[in-house]
Design a protein around this motif. Structure first.
Motif, PDB file in Angstrom:
ATOM      1  N   LEU A 246       0.834  -1.206   0.000  1.00 29.41           N
ATOM      2  CA  LEU A 246       0.000   0.000   0.000  1.00 29.41           C
ATOM      3  C   LEU A 246       0.869   1.256   0.000  1.00 29.41           C
ATOM      4  O   LEU A 246       1.950   1.270   0.576  1.00 29.41           O
ATOM      5  CB  LEU A 246      -0.913   0.008   1.222  1.00 29.41           C
ATOM      6  CG  LEU A 246      -1.964  -1.097   1.257  1.00 29.41           C
ATOM      7  CD1 LEU A 246      -2.611  -1.159   2.625  1.00 29.41           C
ATOM      8  CD2 LEU A 246      -2.998  -0.875   0.175  1.00 29.41           C
ATOM      9  N   PRO A 247       0.369   2.341  -0.614  1.00 24.38           N
ATOM     10  CA  PRO A 247       1.153   3.582  -0.641  1.00 24.38           C
ATOM     11  C   PRO A 247       1.359   4.146   0.765  1.00 24.38           C
ATOM     12  O   PRO A 247       0.409   4.257   1.536  1.00 24.38           O
ATOM     13  CB  PRO A 247       0.306   4.527  -1.500  1.00 24.38           C
ATOM     14  CG  PRO A 247      -1.063   3.956  -1.495  1.00 24.38           C
ATOM     15  CD  PRO A 247      -0.918   2.479  -1.287  1.00 24.38           C
ATOM     16  N   GLY A 248       2.597   4.451   1.098  1.00 28.30           N
ATOM     17  CA  GLY A 248       2.910   5.035   2.400  1.00 28.30           C
ATOM     18  C   GLY A 248       3.011   4.024   3.528  1.00 28.30           C
ATOM     19  O   GLY A 248       3.263   4.393   4.672  1.00 28.30           O
ATOM     20  N   VAL A 249       2.791   2.742   3.226  1.00 30.17           N
ATOM     21  CA  VAL A 249       2.860   1.694   4.248  1.00 30.17           C
ATOM     22  C   VAL A 249       4.043   0.797   3.903  1.00 30.17           C
ATOM     23  O   VAL A 249       4.027   0.093   2.925  1.00 30.17           O
ATOM     24  CB  VAL A 249       1.565   0.854   4.285  1.00 30.17           C
ATOM     25  CG1 VAL A 249       1.686  -0.277   5.290  1.00 30.17           C
ATOM     26  CG2 VAL A 249       0.369   1.734   4.600  1.00 30.17           C
ATOM     27  N   GLY A 250       5.044   0.840   4.710  1.00 29.59           N
ATOM     28  CA  GLY A 250       6.199  -0.020   4.499  1.00 29.59           C
ATOM     29  C   GLY A 250       6.088  -1.284   5.337  1.00 29.59           C
ATOM     30  O   GLY A 250       5.026  -1.586   5.896  1.00 29.59           O
ATOM     31  N   ALA A 251       7.184  -1.987   5.454  1.00 30.28           N
ATOM     32  CA  ALA A 251       7.191  -3.248   6.186  1.00 30.28           C
ATOM     33  C   ALA A 251       6.846  -3.054   7.666  1.00 30.28           C
ATOM     34  O   ALA A 251       6.067  -3.826   8.232  1.00 30.28           O
ATOM     35  CB  ALA A 251       8.552  -3.921   6.048  1.00 30.28           C
TER      36      ALA A 251
END
Length: 93
Positions: free
Chosen positions: A40-45
């Motif tokens: 998702l955009p803006g959601v990293g690991a």
């Protein structure tokens, strides 16, 4: 052995557009694992793992509109994710 790389809009032109990629690759906030949520955009690991850990405490299904209720997810990230999901809404032909 090397890991599998994640799909990204830069590598697959048009995936950010409605209907641009397979529907099965759209992450489900309420059920998917951290790997898929990290797309998702803006959601990293890190944020994806936090979503997976915190969503059972909401006691309601997690939707893009409820994402900001989770600790560690800011309003900006929640709005970006909600806008991305809204851009995917289209009429199936």
């Amino acid at each position: 052995m090397r890991g599998v790389s994640l799909p990204s809009a830069e590598r697959y032109p048009g995936w950010a557009e409605p209907g641009g990629g397979p529907q099965s690759l759209i992450p489900d906030l309420a059920h998917d694992d951290a790997l898929r949520l990290s797309w998702l955009p803006g959601v990293g690991a890190y944020r994806a793992r936090q979503i997976v850990l915190q969503r059972p405490f909401l006691q309601v299904p997690l939707t893009p509109e409820r994402l900001a209720l989770l600790p560690g997810i800011g309003e900006t990230t929640a709005k970006d994710v909600a806008a991305w999901y809204a851009s995917l809404e289209y009429v199936d032909e």
